[in-house]
Design an enzyme around this catalytic site. Structure first.
Site, short mmCIF file in Angstrom:
data_model
loop_
_atom_site.label_atom_id
_atom_site.label_comp_id
_atom_site.label_asym_id
_atom_site.label_seq_id
_atom_site.Cartn_x
_atom_site.Cartn_y
_atom_site.Cartn_z
N GLU A 77 0.61 -1.25 0.20
CA GLU A 77 -0.20 -0.10 0.13
C GLU A 77 0.95 0.97 0.03
OE1 GLU A 77 -3.27 0.85 0.01
OE2 GLU A 77 -3.23 -1.35 -0.98
N LYS A 80 1.52 3.33 -3.31
CA LYS A 80 -0.02 2.64 -4.45
C LYS A 80 0.01 4.17 -4.79
CE LYS A 80 -4.59 1.55 -4.52
NZ LYS A 80 -5.50 0.54 -3.86
N SER A 144 -14.57 -4.58 -10.89
CA SER A 144 -15.15 -4.02 -10.41
C SER A 144 -14.46 -2.73 -11.24
CB SER A 144 -13.99 -3.03 -8.71
OG SER A 144 -12.96 -2.88 -9.38
N LYS A 146 -12.41 -0.25 -11.48
CA LYS A 146 -11.96 0.67 -10.89
C LYS A 146 -10.66 0.52 -10.67
CE LYS A 146 -15.78 1.16 -7.57
NZ LYS A 146 -16.08 0.34 -6.46
N GLU A 248 -20.34 -2.40 -1.06
CA GLU A 248 -19.52 -0.65 -0.02
C GLU A 248 -20.16 -0.79 1.83
OE1 GLU A 248 -17.18 0.54 -1.08
OE2 GLU A 248 -17.41 -0.31 -2.93
#
Length: 369
Positions: A77, A80, A144, A146, A248
């Site tokens: 992470e 990212k 997704s 996304k 979500e």
């Protein structure tokens, strides 16, 4: 069995893309990639994943006459963000990528997001293929469209919707994953049932009777069921603009604690904490039956061995600050939650699948969690 057969599905999003699922199907990737006209194939992965899966994949493609250009990136992470995204975009251009090239994203959700966003940005859009190496990315992230990176204040704050050319889902790559990673994926699988399908919750709970490790004996079958559980929800709202928001559930607090943990919590672990926090909020509001929280804590904690409470080092104030910077934030002063009154159902307010929750009430619940 690992017979190389392929289950053909659709991603269920809009635009949709083919989802090819199988066990030990690597030999067939050149055939499916060869259905498209392209000049170069750029494989984006980490150094460790290249050694585990990428080298073999590249050799298979090369034997089929498909040259592979390797670009390695850092995992995690913390990587990212803008610096690595910028570097990846520049490396694609410097390596000779054109509008006719295809990018392959080999990795978990972080690498898929990074490569997918870079593919969307270079020359205003390159085609890319998702090749998930984690159960979470295979059963959830790839469905997704996304593509996003983190910002200084929260997760996935900068991104776009960019559909892959196709998804190549080979469960053989998942067998070496630690049990903890599989648990992370199964949290999202549980969530799919909690918001839409009580029977799926029952079935998953039965599958987990012997713990997370027991699911390894039927990876293909289980992954197929988990993917179908999400596709049933996406079919209600392929654009994820209305009913799709129910996916979500648990992510409001979940994204915040994941971000604050700096990678110490896996995505699914954070979402599990978030689902339990959402259930406590719903109980406080008189919306959620106490049995929902009890069932979640049993499956997440007892059967999976995962966390169900907010880490003590994260104050309610810090969590709410991150929530207010979340990528799904809408106008208004109240924080918005997907709430589950009973297993398989989502609470609605005037046709809206999200419920406004006053900040003082949320902070009070977080303080008690």
């Amino acid at each position: 069995m690992s017979d190389g057969s392929i289950i053909e599905l659709s991603s269920g999003t809009s635009p949709a893309c083919p989802f090819y699922l199988g066990d030990s199907i690597g030999d067939r990737l050149p055939e499916y990639l060869g259905r498209y006209d392209f000049d170069e194939f750029y494989l984006v992965t980490s150094e460790s994943l290249y050694e585990m899966f990428g080298r073999d994949l590249a050799n298979r493609l090369c034997r089929a006459g498909i040259a592979v250009n390797l670009i390695t990136v850092a995992e995690g992470e913390a990587a990212k963000g803008w610096p690595q995204l910028t570097a990846l975009c520049e490396r694609l251009v410097a390596s000779g990528a054109t509008k006719d090239s295809i990018v392959g994203a080999l990795g978990g959700g972080m690498i898929s997001n990074l490569a997918g966003l870079a593919a969307a940005m270079v020359y205003r859009g390159l085609r890319f293929v998702e090749i998930p190496t984690t159960m979470l990315n295979l059963t959830d992230g790839t469905l997704s469209n996304k593509q996003a990176i983190n910002g200084a204040l929260g997760k996935n704050q900068f991104g776009v919707y960019h559909a892959p050319l196709f998804i190549w889902a080979d469960v053989a790559m998942l067998r070496g994953e630690p049990v903890r990673q599989h648990r992370s994926a199964l949290v999202e699988a549980l969530k799919n049932g909690l918001v839409n399908d009580a029977a799926w919750v029952d079935r998953l709970e039965s599958e987990l009777a012997d713990g997370v490790a027991g699911i390894r004996d039927n990876l293909l079958g289980l992954c197929h069921e988990v993917v179908r559980s999400k596709l049933r929800i996406l079919a209600l709202d392929p654009g994820e603009r209305q009913a799709g928001i129910i996916l979500e559930y648990g992510h409001t607090v979940g994204h915040a604690v994941e971000f604050l943990s700096g990678g110490a919590l896996l995505h699914g672990e954070a979402v599990g904490i978030g689902m339990c926090a959402a259930a406590r909020v719903g109980i406080r509001l008189g919306i959620t039956a106490p049995e929902v929280l009890e069932r979640q804590e049993h499956v997440l904690g007892t059967l999976m061995g995962g966390p169900t409470t907010v880490p003590a080092e994260f104050s309610p104030e810090r969590i709410v600050d991150v929530i207010l910077s979340d990528n799904k934030r809408r106008s208004g002063s109240a924080v918005r939650f997907v709430l589950v009154p009973g297993i398989g159902r989502v609470h609605m307010v005037d046709g809206d699948h999200e419920t406004p929750v006053p900040e003082p009430l949320l902070k009070s619940v977080l303080a008690d969690a």
